[in-house]
Design a protein around this motif. Sequence first.
Motif, PDB file in Angstrom:
ATOM      1  N   GLU A 312     -17.740  32.374  -7.207  1.00 48.07           N
ATOM      2  CA  GLU A 312     -16.830  31.228  -7.237  1.00 48.07           C
ATOM      3  C   GLU A 312     -17.558  29.943  -6.880  1.00 48.07           C
ATOM      4  O   GLU A 312     -17.321  28.893  -7.480  1.00 48.07           O
ATOM      5  N   ALA A 313     -18.455  30.027  -5.894  1.00 51.55           N
ATOM      6  CA  ALA A 313     -19.196  28.827  -5.508  1.00 51.55           C
ATOM      7  C   ALA A 313     -20.024  28.329  -6.687  1.00 51.55           C
ATOM      8  O   ALA A 313     -20.086  27.133  -6.966  1.00 51.55           O
ATOM      9  N   GLN A 315     -19.440  28.872  -9.883  1.00 51.64           N
ATOM     10  CA  GLN A 315     -18.536  28.318 -10.902  1.00 51.64           C
ATOM     11  C   GLN A 315     -18.055  26.934 -10.501  1.00 51.64           C
ATOM     12  O   GLN A 315     -18.028  26.009 -11.313  1.00 51.64           O
ATOM     13  N   ALA A 316     -17.687  26.780  -9.230  1.00 45.81           N
ATOM     14  CA  ALA A 316     -17.161  25.496  -8.772  1.00 45.81           C
ATOM     15  C   ALA A 316     -18.209  24.399  -8.920  1.00 45.81           C
ATOM     16  O   ALA A 316     -17.878  23.241  -9.087  1.00 45.81           O
TER      17      ALA A 316
ATOM     18  N   ARG B  87      -7.163  25.919  -5.991  1.00 45.86           N
ATOM     19  CA  ARG B  87      -8.067  26.667  -6.867  1.00 45.86           C
ATOM     20  C   ARG B  87      -7.686  26.552  -8.347  1.00 45.86           C
ATOM     21  O   ARG B  87      -8.532  26.760  -9.216  1.00 45.86           O
ATOM     22  N   ASN B  90      -9.681  23.520 -10.198  1.00 48.85           N
ATOM     23  CA  ASN B  90     -10.971  23.643 -10.891  1.00 48.85           C
ATOM     24  C   ASN B  90     -11.075  24.987 -11.617  1.00 48.85           C
ATOM     25  O   ASN B  90     -12.143  25.495 -11.867  1.00 48.85           O
ATOM     26  N   LEU B  92     -10.566  27.998 -10.806  1.00 44.49           N
ATOM     27  CA  LEU B  92     -10.943  29.284 -10.225  1.00 44.49           C
ATOM     28  C   LEU B  92      -9.757  30.222 -10.375  1.00 44.49           C
ATOM     29  O   LEU B  92      -9.916  31.437 -10.384  1.00 44.49           O
ATOM     30  N   ARG B 118     -15.182  20.997 -13.771  1.00 43.81           N
ATOM     31  CA  ARG B 118     -15.903  21.548 -12.618  1.00 43.81           C
ATOM     32  C   ARG B 118     -17.064  20.665 -12.195  1.00 43.81           C
ATOM     33  O   ARG B 118     -17.441  20.612 -11.033  1.00 43.81           O
ATOM     34  N   MET B 123     -16.078  21.573  -4.452  1.00 44.68           N
ATOM     35  CA  MET B 123     -15.208  22.426  -3.643  1.00 44.68           C
ATOM     36  C   MET B 123     -15.965  22.959  -2.432  1.00 44.68           C
ATOM     37  O   MET B 123     -17.130  23.331  -2.530  1.00 44.68           O
ATOM     38  N   PHE B 125     -15.543  25.804   0.686  1.00 45.33           N
ATOM     39  CA  PHE B 125     -14.768  27.004   0.970  1.00 45.33           C
ATOM     40  C   PHE B 125     -14.715  27.286   2.469  1.00 45.33           C
ATOM     41  O   PHE B 125     -15.598  26.882   3.219  1.00 45.33           O
ATOM     42  N   ALA B 192     -21.823  20.299  -2.498  1.00 49.79           N
ATOM     43  CA  ALA B 192     -20.784  19.836  -3.424  1.00 49.79           C
ATOM     44  C   ALA B 192     -20.998  18.364  -3.777  1.00 49.79           C
ATOM     45  O   ALA B 192     -20.852  17.971  -4.931  1.00 49.79           O
ATOM     46  N   ASP B 203     -10.936  23.902   1.189  1.00 52.97           N
ATOM     47  CA  ASP B 203     -10.007  24.985   1.520  1.00 52.97           C
ATOM     48  C   ASP B 203     -10.279  25.459   2.945  1.00 52.97           C
ATOM     49  O   ASP B 203     -11.191  26.239   3.180  1.00 52.97           O
TER      50      ASP B 203
END
Lengths: 416, 282
Positions: A312-313, A315-316, B87, B90, B92, B118, B123, B125, B192, B203
């Motif tokens: 996911e990281a 992809q983000a 989520r 973007n 996910l 994206r 993002m 996490f 990011a 998040d």
Amino acid sequence: MAAIQPSPSSNDLQPPYTRTTPLSWVLQNLFNNWYNTVFTLFFGVILSYAAYRGLRFFFVTARWEIVETNLTNLMVGQFPRNELERVWAALFLLGGSGGFIAGQAKQLSTQDPTSPPPSPGREQILDFVRRAWPFTILVLFLLRLSRSTTIMLLILALVALTGAGRLIGARIPGASPKRITIFALATACATLLLLLFNGPPSQEWGGLLLTVFLSTVSILASFPLGILLALGRRSSLPAIRFVCVGYIEVIRGVPLITLLLLSTILKLFLPPNSFDPNDITRAAVVLALFTAAYVAEIMRGGFQAIPQGQIEAAQALGLVPIQTIRLIGLPQAIRKVVPALVGQFISLLKDTSLVSIIGLSDILKVSRSFTSQDDFVGKGLTAETLAAACLVYWALCFTMSKESKRLEERLGVGER
Amino acid sequence: MGDKENETTLPGPFPPQGKKPLQKDNQHMSQPTSGNTPTNTPMIVCEGIYKWFDDFCALRNVHLTVARQEVIVILGPSGSGKSTLIRTMNRLEKHDKGRILIDGTELTDDIRKIQEVRREVGMVFQQFNLFPHLTVLDNITLAPRHVRRMPKKDAEAQAIELLTRVQIPQQAHKYPGQLSGGQQQRVAIARALAMEPKVMLFDEPTSALDPEMIKEVLDVITDLAESGMTMIVVSHEMGFARAAANRVVFMDAGEIVEVNTPDRFFSQPQEERAKTFLSQIL
Ligand SMILES: Nc1ncnc2c1ncn2[C@@H]1O[C@H](COP(=O)(O)OP(=O)(O)OP(=O)(O)O)[C@@H](O)[C@H]1O
Ligand SMILES: [Mg+2]
């Protein structure tokens, strides 16, 4: 208030450290209570006796002349004796550029600011001894049997060339992964050319040469193939998934010997004169296809162990799927499965002995043929020929396993 | 093990006095909209978003419009769909109904559109999700180099600059596993930011951190908010919400229940569910 405590001297800040002498280690670990003492003595006696018999055989009773006479056979089988220069040239090429690549790799890793500071020279020599001793034993054993000055000189020259390559590689600036890859590929091509171009027919290859050739080629081919199969098995496209799962399960459900035998009659199913690979190619292809199925399952385990958050990281951040696999998935998966992967490759190396079933003379087959020669028939020298084959296999496999340990440690830098 | 020497050099008071004045010295950290896009259009538009996991409805009829440079804090009980909502922004998670527009680009099944979004949406996490096999520097330069095709040298220079921004320039050559949680999360923020996003989604960025590390991460996020970055932050940090948020969004059971200014939300929430929630966490 109580008096201010004196601040601890710097000595107090050291961890409590007691020097372990060999004697104190033995006392603490082997004789620390009565049953441990009994075990130690019991296994001590058994091991000593076995070692005594083994060493006595090796140095006293063994009649090595059977291996001595057949040394060249053991190494290269029926490879034409007037073409042995090819093999030596290949060895020199591999030694020289192997050393060069090692030097460049060393340079790369010292450029990397995360690497530990270079260890002192004594450390490095010790390290080299720790890595090379199994191979050294093998070479010394073979040299002792050959008693040929020429070969001794050639081996010395080979070692010197490798060392020189290493030094040069460490000194020529501008090492890069790209350059190393190109160099390695060029070396591989040149080696193949040296051995194959206008060379002796495949039936004449044999011995250690054949064993090493088959294992190297099939390891190198099965690895990428296995990765593709593992990815295919995880693909979101059902067609690809079915093909990969089917392939893996069929191959894993059939013994290697069966596949080797099948490969010999495969030409019955192909159009006549379409293409008729020689036995060695056939064996290499079968070994690679076989191992690929196992590599695929090992790699699948590696991929599954990667937390979803990693993907996911990636992809983000905007990485596309293929970049996510190449830059995040693969490196992490491989790190997790290095031991299993090397185990599979060691197993492949030993499985090359099965190619004798389709008429190839790998090192085991060759060594077993010595006892039926006129000079040695009926003399009961099987132990000597098998011991020689054992020593060769052990030196190869043990080195692989040690190198895998090293690789594991180096790849695991900074991981928790 | 918070690094003391960093905390003392932190710029700006915490909590900051003025809410989101565009600070000149922070400008290059944010890229407040590329010149030619009209600044009056919203950055994020969600219209009637629904999301199902099998037959469980995780988002129902969510409408939310986020203006440029706005900072939104999302609050709500566990399982209320906060993570799922951001989520979807973007991709996910794929939304099942409704429309999502990020800076005018609609999120559909079109892969190129998804990649485009994206690249513009950063993002962070809860679990950091740094790449353990890469150094801090490589973690940060990875996307600029491979997605933006930035030359290695430039990407590294930018990474060092960002690490200085998040107060840990000296950690560039370590691996994530060698850093404290707070440091890891700051690296994740720098990673990011390296893509120069127009929007940042957080998040629960401090939920996995020990209390003494929360402040160092919140300081960085607050700083970013003041620099004019459009942000959506899922967080239960009241002090942060009061200090940095323009609006607070309260969610429950997949719905947006209340949208309010932080002051009004915390002092006099309008909805019954919000009152209950606040009484539980205060
Ligand atoms: N991949 C999934 N499959 C099935 N159900 C899911 C999935 N992801 C989330 N859910 C469900 O959707 C609901 C909303 O989840 P979400 O993670 O968005 O909640 P949240 O508000 O972020 O909660 P928390 O504060 O605990 O992080 C939860 O009930 C959760 O069980
Ligand atoms: Mg959540």
